[in-house]
Write a protein that holds these residues in place. Structure first.
Motif, PDB file in Angstrom:
ATOM      1  N   LEU A 182      24.572  16.639  50.256  1.00  0.00           N
ATOM      2  CA  LEU A 182      24.901  16.169  51.593  1.00  0.00           C
ATOM      3  C   LEU A 182      23.664  15.977  52.464  1.00  0.00           C
ATOM      4  O   LEU A 182      22.651  16.658  52.297  1.00  0.00           O
ATOM      5  CB  LEU A 182      25.844  17.173  52.266  1.00  0.00           C
ATOM      6  CG  LEU A 182      27.153  17.433  51.530  1.00  0.00           C
ATOM      7  CD1 LEU A 182      27.894  18.605  52.169  1.00  0.00           C
ATOM      8  CD2 LEU A 182      28.022  16.180  51.541  1.00  0.00           C
ATOM      9  N   ASN A 223      33.360  19.239  62.320  1.00  0.00           N
ATOM     10  CA  ASN A 223      33.306  17.900  62.920  1.00  0.00           C
ATOM     11  C   ASN A 223      34.524  17.071  62.543  1.00  0.00           C
ATOM     12  O   ASN A 223      35.042  16.298  63.354  1.00  0.00           O
ATOM     13  CB  ASN A 223      32.019  17.188  62.520  1.00  0.00           C
ATOM     14  CG  ASN A 223      30.789  17.783  63.181  1.00  0.00           C
ATOM     15  OD1 ASN A 223      30.892  18.403  64.239  1.00  0.00           O
ATOM     16  ND2 ASN A 223      29.624  17.615  62.561  1.00  0.00           N
ATOM     17  N   CYS A 224      34.991  17.222  61.318  1.00  0.00           N
ATOM     18  CA  CYS A 224      36.203  16.502  60.906  1.00  0.00           C
ATOM     19  C   CYS A 224      37.407  16.959  61.721  1.00  0.00           C
ATOM     20  O   CYS A 224      38.203  16.130  62.190  1.00  0.00           O
ATOM     21  CB  CYS A 224      36.475  16.721  59.420  1.00  0.00           C
ATOM     22  SG  CYS A 224      35.467  15.736  58.295  1.00  0.00           S
ATOM     23  N   PRO A 249      33.422   9.855  59.680  1.00  0.00           N
ATOM     24  CA  PRO A 249      33.958  10.385  58.419  1.00  0.00           C
ATOM     25  C   PRO A 249      34.241   9.290  57.399  1.00  0.00           C
ATOM     26  O   PRO A 249      34.671   8.192  57.754  1.00  0.00           O
ATOM     27  CB  PRO A 249      35.256  11.083  58.848  1.00  0.00           C
ATOM     28  CG  PRO A 249      35.627  10.463  60.149  1.00  0.00           C
ATOM     29  CD  PRO A 249      34.335  10.070  60.808  1.00  0.00           C
ATOM     30  N   ASP A 250      33.959   9.597  56.147  1.00  0.00           N
ATOM     31  CA  ASP A 250      34.263   8.684  55.053  1.00  0.00           C
ATOM     32  C   ASP A 250      35.064   9.439  54.000  1.00  0.00           C
ATOM     33  O   ASP A 250      35.557  10.546  54.254  1.00  0.00           O
ATOM     34  CB  ASP A 250      32.978   8.062  54.476  1.00  0.00           C
ATOM     35  CG  ASP A 250      31.986   9.099  53.956  1.00  0.00           C
ATOM     36  OD1 ASP A 250      32.417  10.190  53.521  1.00  0.00           O
ATOM     37  OD2 ASP A 250      30.767   8.826  53.979  1.00  0.00           O
ATOM     38  N   ILE A 308      30.431  19.939  58.561  1.00  0.00           N
ATOM     39  CA  ILE A 308      31.262  18.756  58.324  1.00  0.00           C
ATOM     40  C   ILE A 308      32.727  19.066  58.602  1.00  0.00           C
ATOM     41  O   ILE A 308      33.440  18.276  59.233  1.00  0.00           O
ATOM     42  CB  ILE A 308      31.074  18.256  56.879  1.00  0.00           C
ATOM     43  CG1 ILE A 308      29.695  17.617  56.728  1.00  0.00           C
ATOM     44  CG2 ILE A 308      32.179  17.273  56.481  1.00  0.00           C
ATOM     45  CD1 ILE A 308      29.286  17.391  55.288  1.00  0.00           C
ATOM     46  N   THR A 309      33.180  20.215  58.151  1.00  0.00           N
ATOM     47  CA  THR A 309      34.577  20.598  58.366  1.00  0.00           C
ATOM     48  C   THR A 309      34.894  20.700  59.851  1.00  0.00           C
ATOM     49  O   THR A 309      35.916  20.176  60.324  1.00  0.00           O
ATOM     50  CB  THR A 309      34.872  21.930  57.668  1.00  0.00           C
ATOM     51  OG1 THR A 309      34.649  21.777  56.259  1.00  0.00           O
ATOM     52  CG2 THR A 309      36.304  22.368  57.902  1.00  0.00           C
ATOM     53  N   ILE A 333      36.185  16.776  51.440  1.00  0.00           N
ATOM     54  CA  ILE A 333      35.569  18.046  51.814  1.00  0.00           C
ATOM     55  C   ILE A 333      36.480  18.851  52.729  1.00  0.00           C
ATOM     56  O   ILE A 333      36.737  20.034  52.489  1.00  0.00           O
ATOM     57  CB  ILE A 333      34.209  17.809  52.490  1.00  0.00           C
ATOM     58  CG1 ILE A 333      33.163  17.367  51.453  1.00  0.00           C
ATOM     59  CG2 ILE A 333      33.728  19.066  53.225  1.00  0.00           C
ATOM     60  CD1 ILE A 333      31.877  16.835  52.062  1.00  0.00           C
ATOM     61  N   VAL A 334      36.955  18.231  53.807  1.00  0.00           N
ATOM     62  CA  VAL A 334      37.733  18.995  54.792  1.00  0.00           C
ATOM     63  C   VAL A 334      39.019  19.549  54.182  1.00  0.00           C
ATOM     64  O   VAL A 334      39.429  20.672  54.494  1.00  0.00           O
ATOM     65  CB  VAL A 334      38.020  18.148  56.056  1.00  0.00           C
ATOM     66  CG1 VAL A 334      39.017  17.028  55.771  1.00  0.00           C
ATOM     67  CG2 VAL A 334      38.521  19.024  57.194  1.00  0.00           C
ATOM     68  N   PHE A 346      28.479  13.999  59.759  1.00  0.00           N
ATOM     69  CA  PHE A 346      29.409  13.950  58.634  1.00  0.00           C
ATOM     70  C   PHE A 346      28.606  13.869  57.335  1.00  0.00           C
ATOM     71  O   PHE A 346      27.388  13.946  57.342  1.00  0.00           O
ATOM     72  CB  PHE A 346      30.373  12.786  58.809  1.00  0.00           C
ATOM     73  CG  PHE A 346      31.276  12.950  60.006  1.00  0.00           C
ATOM     74  CD1 PHE A 346      32.399  13.756  59.933  1.00  0.00           C
ATOM     75  CD2 PHE A 346      30.971  12.336  61.213  1.00  0.00           C
ATOM     76  CE1 PHE A 346      33.223  13.951  61.040  1.00  0.00           C
ATOM     77  CE2 PHE A 346      31.782  12.518  62.324  1.00  0.00           C
ATOM     78  CZ  PHE A 346      32.907  13.328  62.236  1.00  0.00           C
ATOM     79  N   ALA A 347      29.281  13.725  56.217  1.00  0.00           N
ATOM     80  CA  ALA A 347      28.602  13.839  54.926  1.00  0.00           C
ATOM     81  C   ALA A 347      27.410  12.907  54.789  1.00  0.00           C
ATOM     82  O   ALA A 347      26.335  13.309  54.344  1.00  0.00           O
ATOM     83  CB  ALA A 347      29.611  13.584  53.803  1.00  0.00           C
ATOM     84  N   ASP A 365      34.058  13.009  53.278  1.00  0.00           N
ATOM     85  CA  ASP A 365      34.450  13.973  54.312  1.00  0.00           C
ATOM     86  C   ASP A 365      35.915  14.371  54.189  1.00  0.00           C
ATOM     87  O   ASP A 365      36.264  15.547  54.378  1.00  0.00           O
ATOM     88  CB  ASP A 365      34.195  13.371  55.694  1.00  0.00           C
ATOM     89  CG  ASP A 365      32.730  13.082  55.926  1.00  0.00           C
ATOM     90  OD1 ASP A 365      31.961  14.033  56.154  1.00  0.00           O
ATOM     91  OD2 ASP A 365      32.348  11.896  55.862  1.00  0.00           O
TER      92      ASP A 365
END
Length: 213
Positions: free
Chosen positions: A146, A191-192, A158-159, A188-189, A165-166, A152-153, A162
């Motif tokens: 990452l 932020n998602c 987010p894509d 990332i989590t 991941i979340v 984000f990733a 992400d």
């Protein structure tokens, strides 16, 4: 369109999040895995694997396997784009996404837990150790892949990586996996989950969510 899924299913979480991000209207149909609804003949007729999610289009076309469904969604409703067009960026996003979908999830799902329990007599502590082992091993690899400089990733939005991941981090939290060694994944989590469309897809926010399971 109908999305057959289970509130706690990480694969269903991924697909709900993608549809929400793209503003696609769909009806949620609960398939209670704990109650064995996925083995019912009516559901097996839709998805012979008995897995979730299953996405049924308005014309009756049935799509299965979350990663295939996500690819269809991104191709059909391209804004916002979840899988980059640039070959190198695409390869990096898919490597992380499949790290979750192909390496971690298959050995951490309900059917594996049932075999460990029913066929091998695994205790609750042993099943927890199994889950934590495979998640820790897979997430450690993803942590190295990452970006350190983006929210984000791989960017500012987010894509597909992400979303995978979340959803997996939700499972990691559920199984009490220590997350101190995964600062990028934790960022990332967070932020998602600050994105309303993704938070709306979170298992705890589903109409079939249960407090006791």
């Amino acid at each position: 369109m109908k999305l057959y899924g289970y509130w706690r299913s990480t694969t269903s979480f991924r697909v709900r999040a993608a549809l929400n991000l793209k503003g696609v209207a769909y009806e949620t149909v609960s398939v209670d895995l704990g109650a064995g609804d996925h083995h019912a003949a009516s559901y097996m007729a839709l998805n012979p694997s008995g897995g979730v999610p299953t996405f049924v289009l308005d014309d009756g076309t049935i799509l299965t396997q979350s990663m295939a469904i996500l690819d269809y969604i991104d191709a059909t409703w391209p804004d916002p784009k979840l899988i980059p067009a640039d070959p190198m960026a695409r390869a990096k996003v898919l490597a992380v996404a499949h790290g979750v979908a192909s390496d971690i999830h298959p050995v951490n799902n309900l059917r594996v837990m049932k075999v460990l329990d029913g066929e091998f007599g695994a205790t609750a502590d042993q099943k927890k150790a199994w889950m934590q082992h495979w998640m820790a091993e897979g997430l450690a690899v993803i942590e190295t892949q990452l970006s350190s400089n983006t929210p984000f990733a791989f960017g500012d939005a987010p894509d597909l990586a992400d979303l995978c991941i979340v959803s997996q981090m939700y499972n990691a939290d559920r199984w009490d996996l220590p997350l101190d060694g995964f600062p990028k994944l934790a960022k990332i989590t967070a932020n998602c989950l600050a994105v309303p469309a993704i938070m709306a897809a979170h298992p705890d926010n589903q109409p079939d969510a249960k407090d006791d399971t």
